[in-house]
Design a protein around this motif. Sequence first.
Motif, PDB file in Angstrom:
ATOM      1  N   LEU A 117      -2.489  -1.919   1.368  1.00 50.93           N
ATOM      2  CA  LEU A 117      -1.251  -1.259   0.964  1.00 50.93           C
ATOM      3  C   LEU A 117      -0.337  -2.299   0.305  1.00 50.93           C
ATOM      4  CD1 LEU A 117      -0.425   1.053   4.020  1.00 50.93           C
ATOM      5  CD2 LEU A 117      -1.634   1.618   1.910  1.00 50.93           C
ATOM      6  N   PRO A 118       0.563  -1.854  -0.548  1.00 55.28           N
ATOM      7  CA  PRO A 118       1.480  -2.800  -1.209  1.00 55.28           C
ATOM      8  C   PRO A 118       2.595  -3.220  -0.244  1.00 55.28           C
ATOM      9  CG  PRO A 118       1.931  -0.560  -1.933  1.00 55.28           C
ATOM     10  CD  PRO A 118       0.748  -0.477  -1.020  1.00 55.28           C
ATOM     11  N   VAL A 119       2.283  -4.147   0.647  1.00 56.03           N
ATOM     12  CA  VAL A 119       3.204  -4.458   1.753  1.00 56.03           C
ATOM     13  C   VAL A 119       4.525  -5.041   1.271  1.00 56.03           C
ATOM     14  CG1 VAL A 119       1.433  -4.656   3.525  1.00 56.03           C
ATOM     15  CG2 VAL A 119       2.004  -6.643   2.145  1.00 56.03           C
ATOM     16  N   ASP A 120       4.490  -5.869   0.233  1.00 60.66           N
ATOM     17  CA  ASP A 120       5.746  -6.450  -0.260  1.00 60.66           C
ATOM     18  C   ASP A 120       6.670  -5.357  -0.775  1.00 60.66           C
ATOM     19  OD1 ASP A 120       4.227  -9.496  -1.593  1.00 60.66           O
ATOM     20  OD2 ASP A 120       4.870  -8.942   0.430  1.00 60.66           O
ATOM     21  N   GLN A 121       6.085  -4.446  -1.521  1.00 61.80           N
ATOM     22  CA  GLN A 121       6.895  -3.354  -2.076  1.00 61.80           C
ATOM     23  C   GLN A 121       7.412  -2.435  -0.959  1.00 61.80           C
ATOM     24  OE1 GLN A 121       3.828  -2.003  -4.989  1.00 61.80           O
ATOM     25  NE2 GLN A 121       5.542  -1.943  -6.404  1.00 61.80           N
ATOM     26  N   LEU A 122       6.563  -2.235   0.035  1.00 64.39           N
ATOM     27  CA  LEU A 122       6.995  -1.391   1.160  1.00 64.39           C
ATOM     28  C   LEU A 122       8.159  -2.041   1.893  1.00 64.39           C
ATOM     29  CD1 LEU A 122       3.595  -0.119   2.637  1.00 64.39           C
ATOM     30  CD2 LEU A 122       5.370   1.270   1.577  1.00 64.39           C
ATOM     31  N   GLY A 146      -3.258   7.119  -5.976  1.00 61.71           N
ATOM     32  CA  GLY A 146      -3.416   6.033  -5.018  1.00 61.71           C
ATOM     33  C   GLY A 146      -2.141   5.258  -4.757  1.00 61.71           C
ATOM     34  N   SER A 147      -2.287   4.013  -4.312  1.00 62.17           N
ATOM     35  CA  SER A 147      -1.139   3.244  -3.847  1.00 62.17           C
ATOM     36  C   SER A 147      -0.175   2.874  -4.976  1.00 62.17           C
ATOM     37  CB  SER A 147      -1.591   1.969  -3.135  1.00 62.17           C
ATOM     38  OG  SER A 147      -2.328   1.150  -4.015  1.00 62.17           O
ATOM     39  N   SER A 148      -0.613   2.998  -6.214  1.00 62.44           N
ATOM     40  CA  SER A 148       0.295   2.694  -7.326  1.00 62.44           C
ATOM     41  C   SER A 148       1.448   3.692  -7.365  1.00 62.44           C
ATOM     42  CB  SER A 148      -0.455   2.717  -8.662  1.00 62.44           C
ATOM     43  OG  SER A 148      -0.909   4.029  -8.954  1.00 62.44           O
ATOM     44  N   ALA A 186       3.541  14.362   3.217  1.00 60.53           N
ATOM     45  CA  ALA A 186       2.085  14.503   3.364  1.00 60.53           C
ATOM     46  C   ALA A 186       1.354  13.683   2.299  1.00 60.53           C
ATOM     47  CB  ALA A 186       1.693  15.976   3.268  1.00 60.53           C
ATOM     48  N   ALA A 187       1.935  13.575   1.126  1.00 59.39           N
ATOM     49  CA  ALA A 187       1.304  12.780   0.056  1.00 59.39           C
ATOM     50  C   ALA A 187       1.304  11.300   0.433  1.00 59.39           C
ATOM     51  CB  ALA A 187       2.045  12.984  -1.263  1.00 59.39           C
ATOM     52  N   VAL A 188       2.392  10.813   0.979  1.00 60.58           N
ATOM     53  CA  VAL A 188       2.448   9.411   1.401  1.00 60.58           C
ATOM     54  C   VAL A 188       1.369   9.142   2.441  1.00 60.58           C
ATOM     55  CG1 VAL A 188       3.829   7.681   2.626  1.00 60.58           C
ATOM     56  CG2 VAL A 188       4.893   9.116   0.864  1.00 60.58           C
ATOM     57  N   ASP A 189       1.280  10.005   3.434  1.00 57.21           N
ATOM     58  CA  ASP A 189       0.282   9.819   4.494  1.00 57.21           C
ATOM     59  C   ASP A 189      -1.135   9.875   3.923  1.00 57.21           C
ATOM     60  OD1 ASP A 189       2.091  11.544   7.189  1.00 57.21           O
ATOM     61  OD2 ASP A 189       2.203   9.497   6.427  1.00 57.21           O
ATOM     62  N   ALA A 190      -1.370  10.815   3.016  1.00 54.33           N
ATOM     63  CA  ALA A 190      -2.715  10.961   2.448  1.00 54.33           C
ATOM     64  C   ALA A 190      -3.080   9.729   1.619  1.00 54.33           C
ATOM     65  CB  ALA A 190      -2.794  12.224   1.591  1.00 54.33           C
ATOM     66  N   VAL A 191      -2.143   9.250   0.807  1.00 56.06           N
ATOM     67  CA  VAL A 191      -2.418   8.072  -0.026  1.00 56.06           C
ATOM     68  C   VAL A 191      -2.706   6.868   0.863  1.00 56.06           C
ATOM     69  CG1 VAL A 191      -1.350   6.375  -1.569  1.00 56.06           C
ATOM     70  CG2 VAL A 191      -1.121   8.822  -2.056  1.00 56.06           C
TER      71      VAL A 191
END
Lengths: 403, 379
Positions: free
Chosen positions: B96-101, B56-58, B80-85
Amino acid sequence: MKKLLISLSGLLLAGLVSAGEWTQFRGPLGKGTTDDTGLPVRWSQNENLRWKAELPGRGLSNPVIARGRVYVTASSGVSQDRLHILCFDVATGKKLWERQFSATGSTLCHPKTCMAAPTPVTDGERVYALFATCDLVCLDAEGNLIWYRSLRKDYPTVSNNVGMASSPVLWEDLLLVQMENAGESFAVGIDKLTGQNRWKIDRNRGINWVTPLVIQNGNQPEVLFQSSQEITAYDPRTGRKRWSYEGTGLSTTPSPIPANGTVLVTAGEMLALRPGNEQNSPEVLWRSNRVRPATASALYYQERVYAVNSAGVLNCADAINGKPLGQERLKGPFSASPVAADGKIYLVNEEGTTFVVQAGDQPKLLEKNSLGETILASPAIADGAVFLRSDHHLYCIAAKKAK
Amino acid sequence: MRPTVAVLLIVLGFDVLCRAADTNPGPLLAKIKAVGPEGAGNVEATRAWKELVRLGSSALIDILAALDDQAPLAANWLRAAVDAVAEKELNAGRKLPVDQLETFVRQTKHSGAARRLAYEWLARVDKTAPDRLIPGMLNDPSAELRRDAVARLLNENQQRLDKGDKAAAIEGYKRALTSARDRDQVIEVADKLKKLDIEVDRAAHFGFIRSWMLIGPFDNTKGIGFKAVYPPEQKVDLAASFKGKMDKEVRWFEHTTTDSYGVVDLNKAVGKNMGAVGYAFAVVNSKAEQPVQIRVGSNNSVKFFLNGQLLFAHEEYHHGDRMDQYIGKGTLKAGRNEILIKVCQNEQTDSWAQKWSFQLRVCDALGGAVGLTVVTEKK
């Protein structure tokens, strides 16, 4: 007993595809036809449109449909280097998932085409998508990546700066890919679960856009690869050559099509070929320049052959002997190949007008339907609906709601 | 401590360790990065991919960071993994972890592709992110982020023009030109500036070489010339003459193209020839040692060399040409550098197969000119 075995083999060859599915370029077994009924004759942006979904970028691939899902590829980005695989719900058009990949091969092509020109193929559990960049992807029905390969990285001289369009096909547990181009040219049988080669054979070098054809020849399945100089049959399990018909000027654009035990091959004229075997050469049963298609592949339907020529005329001939029958003047140009079901033939021209023609000795235009967008992709038919895709939209055209 | 309690503690400790391993994306990423040619490693990568997405997002930032390696095969698995998660998290109603993004997007140490991917997911859930991030990206190392910044600036300049503020618009367009790397944006800016009476040297902006020494034709009958090693490929002697096609004497001569995109028409410069090879040579001076890309567009088969080393070769005729069609990567020495290109014309008689030409530019990885001086000693 032999006939029973052949019939059963044919059923197996159908890959246990269910009714209401369109699983590859031009549908099940590449025939361009289904048993669907109740298909619409007339439609517009406001009539008989079950749903319409937005698509990114561009695409010439036809949609494929299985088990309630529609899969479509697209390509986008400044240099067409973004490759998309999208999945929609057949009943509602809701986007279920989308995956993107980055091109690893050249994105150069003629302005008319794009990187999402080859049509994907599905077995219902997975979808296999090849792009003109030579990127090859397998995803399951939920969008999980099963495997990915770059055929360009594997074989670095593979190239076609006009743009590639040959679509992959499935046979049992193998994905069959025809990669004929200006560089290293080959055909390959890829394990559909792992993405690894089971066999790979050399083919003549030369750019080519036709799609392989899997047929049942007696009790043997065969995969046919056509180039400008030959159409050759191989054992799909091993890649071993079985027979070949050699000629000049065989088509590199319209693909060969199955026609009830024969194969219709576009060359300088249309050839009806009885497949050979390891002991016997193939036999040309008839030839005709009256039913030779231009860009779009021909269609075999209800014992007749249909082909639309460069003047936009749909010609019909008897599939048994090639005898010309009737014709109907339409309006081209046509890039998309015709498809048929429910006694009707659907042909969509580049302007996005679909001609619905009554099949028969004398084809008869029933209706012209315009969606007002350029359409270069061949239609798909499944679930009682006609699926059309432009660059920007995927349309589900149906006379009634899905069951 | 009773033995049963000790055993229980050991088992519990082992379980904690296993769970920690289960949530550690490192080994899973390693399996994905190990994919190789012809599907090697696919089976292990498939399992690892599924486990990675299950985290997941972790795991999202770790997956994005793994894209920094820029290995093209693994990159598509990771993408593809990023999109799937991200898709699964949003479909499940999670955030989603917006700060981290956003932190990731701002860190230019990460690859442009990874930062762009992070940005796209951020912008999907935070509609204010583009306004906050894009304006400061005019000189961003990510081509796509930079492109968005240039597009925004172009819109702003149009508004300035609409308001009649010509001076500010000119200044804005000049800034846009400095930053633009994509051909369509450069053309848009150059056209706007032209209407404002400011000419842009497009060839110079892109880094096209326009002054060459040319020689030809050598023989390419039946395509033999592509593999043949003619004298210019062995050593460039600008004073020498050679036997070319049909034993005709050929010599190096100067040629400068006036084409806006540096296209050299060999049919005009060398003469109309079919089944022929032509060479173009230039010496360029670089202020420092630097990695560069040599980018070529041609309808013909080409090979190009930097300081005697083959950078790129492609044998394909008359299937189309485009700026930056072929890219070879090399390193310029500080000082003098030799560039040689071989352009092969075949014998097709079709009217659309008569072009014999090329364009060549030297640029950085983003497509920006690297400021070279052509210093070819003529004879």
